[in-house]
Structures are given as structure tokens and as C-alpha cells.
Enzyme design. Structure first.
Site, PDB file in Angstrom:
ATOM      1  N   ARG A  84      -1.433 -10.028 -21.044  1.00  0.00           N
ATOM      2  CA  ARG A  84      -2.100  -9.631 -22.287  1.00  0.00           C
ATOM      3  C   ARG A  84      -1.250  -8.698 -23.141  1.00  0.00           C
ATOM      4  O   ARG A  84      -1.625  -8.390 -24.274  1.00  0.00           O
ATOM      5  CB  ARG A  84      -3.480  -9.016 -21.996  1.00  0.00           C
ATOM      6  CG  ARG A  84      -3.454  -7.875 -21.011  1.00  0.00           C
ATOM      7  CD  ARG A  84      -4.849  -7.440 -20.645  1.00  0.00           C
ATOM      8  NE  ARG A  84      -5.560  -6.910 -21.805  1.00  0.00           N
ATOM      9  CZ  ARG A  84      -5.298  -5.732 -22.344  1.00  0.00           C
ATOM     10  NH1 ARG A  84      -4.350  -4.965 -21.846  1.00  0.00           N
ATOM     11  NH2 ARG A  84      -5.982  -5.313 -23.393  1.00  0.00           N
ATOM     12  N   ASP A 143      -6.060  -0.615 -26.755  1.00  0.00           N
ATOM     13  CA  ASP A 143      -6.442  -0.253 -25.396  1.00  0.00           C
ATOM     14  C   ASP A 143      -6.813   1.210 -25.338  1.00  0.00           C
ATOM     15  O   ASP A 143      -6.032   2.064 -25.725  1.00  0.00           O
ATOM     16  CB  ASP A 143      -5.247  -0.440 -24.444  1.00  0.00           C
ATOM     17  CG  ASP A 143      -5.133  -1.857 -23.975  1.00  0.00           C
ATOM     18  OD1 ASP A 143      -6.090  -2.612 -24.169  1.00  0.00           O
ATOM     19  OD2 ASP A 143      -4.081  -2.196 -23.431  1.00  0.00           O
ATOM     20  N   PRO A 183       0.811  -1.226   0.000  1.00  0.00           N
ATOM     21  CA  PRO A 183       0.000   0.000   0.000  1.00  0.00           C
ATOM     22  C   PRO A 183       0.845   1.278   0.000  1.00  0.00           C
ATOM     23  O   PRO A 183       0.352   2.351  -0.326  1.00  0.00           O
ATOM     24  CB  PRO A 183      -0.831  -0.100   1.285  1.00  0.00           C
ATOM     25  CG  PRO A 183      -0.498  -1.403   1.923  1.00  0.00           C
ATOM     26  CD  PRO A 183       0.638  -2.034   1.211  1.00  0.00           C
ATOM     27  N   GLU A 229       0.671  -7.271   9.258  1.00  0.00           N
ATOM     28  CA  GLU A 229       0.656  -5.805   9.295  1.00  0.00           C
ATOM     29  C   GLU A 229       1.672  -5.190   8.342  1.00  0.00           C
ATOM     30  O   GLU A 229       1.551  -4.034   7.955  1.00  0.00           O
ATOM     31  CB  GLU A 229       0.921  -5.307  10.720  1.00  0.00           C
ATOM     32  CG  GLU A 229      -0.318  -5.178  11.581  1.00  0.00           C
ATOM     33  CD  GLU A 229      -1.397  -4.295  10.944  1.00  0.00           C
ATOM     34  OE1 GLU A 229      -2.476  -4.849  10.650  1.00  0.00           O
ATOM     35  OE2 GLU A 229      -1.175  -3.095  10.751  1.00  0.00           O
TER      36      GLU A 229
HETATM   37  C1  9D3 Z   1      -5.058  -2.478   8.684  1.00  0.00           C
HETATM   38  C2  9D3 Z   1      -3.654  -2.517   8.270  1.00  0.00           C
HETATM   39  N1  9D3 Z   1      -3.159  -1.239   7.738  1.00  0.00           N
HETATM   40  C3  9D3 Z   1      -3.055  -0.240   8.769  1.00  0.00           C
HETATM   41  C4  9D3 Z   1      -3.772   0.988   8.305  1.00  0.00           C
HETATM   42  C5  9D3 Z   1      -1.865  -1.409   7.107  1.00  0.00           C
HETATM   43  C6  9D3 Z   1      -1.882  -2.446   6.055  1.00  0.00           C
HETATM   44  C7  9D3 Z   1      -1.032  -3.551   6.149  1.00  0.00           C
HETATM   45  C8  9D3 Z   1      -1.058  -4.498   5.159  1.00  0.00           C
HETATM   46  C9  9D3 Z   1      -2.716  -2.322   4.956  1.00  0.00           C
HETATM   47  C10 9D3 Z   1      -2.713  -3.315   3.960  1.00  0.00           C
HETATM   48  C11 9D3 Z   1      -1.889  -4.395   4.077  1.00  0.00           C
HETATM   49  C12 9D3 Z   1      -1.881  -5.468   3.039  1.00  0.00           C
HETATM   50  N2  9D3 Z   1      -1.996  -4.886   1.692  1.00  0.00           N
HETATM   51  C13 9D3 Z   1      -1.151  -5.188   0.703  1.00  0.00           C
HETATM   52  O1  9D3 Z   1      -0.257  -5.974   0.892  1.00  0.00           O
HETATM   53  C14 9D3 Z   1      -1.300  -4.516  -0.573  1.00  0.00           C
HETATM   54  C15 9D3 Z   1      -2.236  -3.542  -1.037  1.00  0.00           C
HETATM   55  C16 9D3 Z   1      -3.355  -2.916  -0.408  1.00  0.00           C
HETATM   56  O2  9D3 Z   1      -3.735  -3.167   0.742  1.00  0.00           O
HETATM   57  N3  9D3 Z   1      -4.037  -1.973  -1.115  1.00  0.00           N
HETATM   58  C17 9D3 Z   1      -3.722  -1.642  -2.397  1.00  0.00           C
HETATM   59  N4  9D3 Z   1      -2.702  -2.192  -3.016  1.00  0.00           N
HETATM   60  C18 9D3 Z   1      -1.979  -3.131  -2.332  1.00  0.00           C
HETATM   61  S1  9D3 Z   1      -0.646  -3.910  -2.932  1.00  0.00           S
HETATM   62  C19 9D3 Z   1      -0.381  -4.788  -1.564  1.00  0.00           C
END
Ligand code: 9D3
Length: 250
Positions: free
Chosen positions: A154, A169, A89, A116
Site C-alpha cells: 500500500r 496514515d 521472534p 523450533e
Molecule cells: C515454542 C517455540 N518457542 C520457544 C519459546 C520459540 C519459537 C520458535 C519459532 C517461537 C516462534 C517460532 C516461530 N515464529 C516465527 O517464525 C515468527 C514470529 C513469532 O512467532 N512472533 C512474532 N513475530 C514473528 S516473525 C516470525
């Protein structure tokens, strides 16, 4: 392209190659997807790969060493220069330009986080690039890695339909797609737009471009700001906007 996914859920990620374009790409030997489970590199009896966060707080953190060993094993197979991505994220937002760039690589290593998060020292030592799907919360990186595999498959040369799909696309033009219609001509009282039935291909191409421009203007004005419309496109969009204000709708 050879893609190595580092994941605690290999069955989940491998399932993306069982249908659709990723399956075609694998069958045609344009792409190979293989998973490595960091649990296989845990050096404790319980195969534990997570631990509590220093500083406290909820949840667990993925430990650096099992991930490092998994990445090093993958690099031994794919070559030491292979880029290491992590789905996260905190990453840069994935878009069509990223798919196009990544589709040119001979191999990729993709780390999927769980819990986490991942020990930041592993990210610093072994990850070249972090990529995110957007501002929403998933429970791990696996679905994001599957999105990556689908979007790349693709685009690979040699994959059936690649030439059409890659070039046509709407996103490669920076616009949303035009609407599509097929048989029957009348469906539950809704007709197909007359222009698509007339056989004038130049007029149909202009109509489609106008619809693509109009829909982008209505739904994703942010996309238009990054484009330099040529004279014809400006005319078509002005026509669309005028018709919209006459109350023409679609
Ligand atoms: C509730 C946990 N969060 C605290 C605000 C942190 C958090 C940790 C781990 C949020 C998401 C994750 C797991 N997400 C991914 O590994 C992830 C992801 C995503 O959550 N949203 C958009 N793209 C991606 S790419 C990998």
C-alpha cells in the site's frame, strides 16, 4: 519492488497476493512476489530440510544448507546487493517506519523460519536483518512475511490510492486514527457527531485532529511521549482532556 520469499509453505504466502492491496500492486506491476521452497534444494531422497538440535531439546531445527542455496538462487535473480530479511521472534519490532524504509528497496529476500528455529550459522552468514511482529508466538514466519507484503504494497508508488493512504496514515503522524461515520445519520438511536454534518471543513479537521490526539492519549499514551505537539495540538488535547473530565465521554 520484487519480493522473493523463502518458505516451506509457498501456497500460503502466495495467497496474500490474491486479494486487497497486494493484488492491486501486483496487477499494476508495482510489486512482484515469488516464492522459493528450500525443500527443492534438499539433497536427500526424503527432501528433508530439518534435523535435531545439538545440545538436545524439543523440536527440530531448519538446516543451513537448503536455506543458503535458496537465498543464493534468489540473489542470482534479484542482484547480489539485495537485502536478506528473516521474520523471527528475535528480530527488531516491525513498525510503520520499517515499512516506509523497506518500500524504497528495489528487491527484498525474506526468509520464513519453521520448527523450533533456524541454524544460527545461516543467520550469521546470510541474513542482514531480523524482523518480529511482536511478543507472541506464531508457528512460523509466513504470516509475518504476509504482513510485510501487505504493509509494503500500500506504500508503493503507482498503486491506486497510494498518495492518500501513504500521507494520511495516522501512524505517519504518530497518532491513532480519529473515529469514522457514514450513512445513515441515525443508526439504532446513535447519531453522527453534529460537527461532521455542518460543512465547516476547517472545524471538522480540528475535530478529527482532537479526536486522534484524545484517543492516542487514552489508549496509547506511549505514542504521545515520542511526539512534539505543536501549539494547536496541545490546545486540542487539553480541550479533549477537559471534556473527558466533565464526563463528556465521546
Ligand atoms: C515454542 C517455540 N518457542 C520457544 C519459546 C520459540 C519459537 C520458535 C519459532 C517461537 C516462534 C517460532 C516461530 N515464529 C516465527 O517464525 C515468527 C514470529 C513469532 O512467532 N512472533 C512474532 N513475530 C514473528 S516473525 C516470525
Amino acid at each position: 519492488m520484487r519480493i522473493e520469499i523463502i518458505t516451506l509453505f509457498p501456497e500460503l504466502v502466495e495467497s496474500v497476493t490474491r486479494s486487497g492491496m497486494p493484488r492491486v500492486a501486483v496487477e499494476q506491476d508495482a510489486m512482484a512476489v515469488h516464492c522459493t521452497n528450500p525443500r527443492d534444494f534438499a539433497r536427500n531422497r526424503w527432501r528433508k530440510v530439518d534435523d535435531r538440535p545439538f545440545g538436545g531439546g524439543p523440536g527440530m531445527v531448519m538446516q543451513a544448507e537448503p536455506l543458503a542455496l535458496a537465498i543464493e538462487t534468489a540473489k542470482a535473480g534479484l542482484g547480489p546487493a539485495t537485502k536478506v530479511l528473516m521474520m523471527s521472534p528475535q528480530g527488531e519490532r516491525l513498525d510503520q517506519q520499517w515499512f516506509q524504509r523497506l518500500s524504497l528497496e528495489a528487491g527484498l529476500i525474506v526468509v520464513c523460519g519453521r520448527y523450533e528455529g533456524v541454524d544460527e550459522r545461516l543467520v550469521k552468514a546470510a541474513v542482514d536483518l531480523e524482523l518480529s511482529l511482536g511478543d507472541f508466538v506464531l508457528s512460523g514466519g509466513e504470516l509475518a512475511a504476509m504482513v510485510l507484503i501487505d504493509g509494503i504494497a500500500r506504500l508503493l508508488p503507482g498503486v491506486l490510492g497510494h498518495a492518500e493512504s501513504a500521507g494520511q496514515d495516522s501512524f505517519s503522524k504518530g497518532l491513532l486514527d480519529h473515529p469514522h461515520y457514514s450513512r445513515p445519520v441515525d443508526w439504532r438511536g446513535q447519531a453522527v457527531p453534529e460537527v461532521l454534518m455542518c460543512g465547516d471543513h476547517a472545524r471538522q479537521a480540528r475535530w478529527r485532529l482532537k479526536q486522534a490526539l484524545g484517543r492516542t492519549w487514552l489508549r496509547r499514551p506511549d505514542l504521545l511521549e515520542n511526539l512534539e505537539l505543536d501549539a494547536e495540538q496541545q490546545t486540542l488535547l487539553r480541550e479533549f482532556v477537559a471534556e473527558q473530565k466533565e464526563g463528556g465521554g465521546s
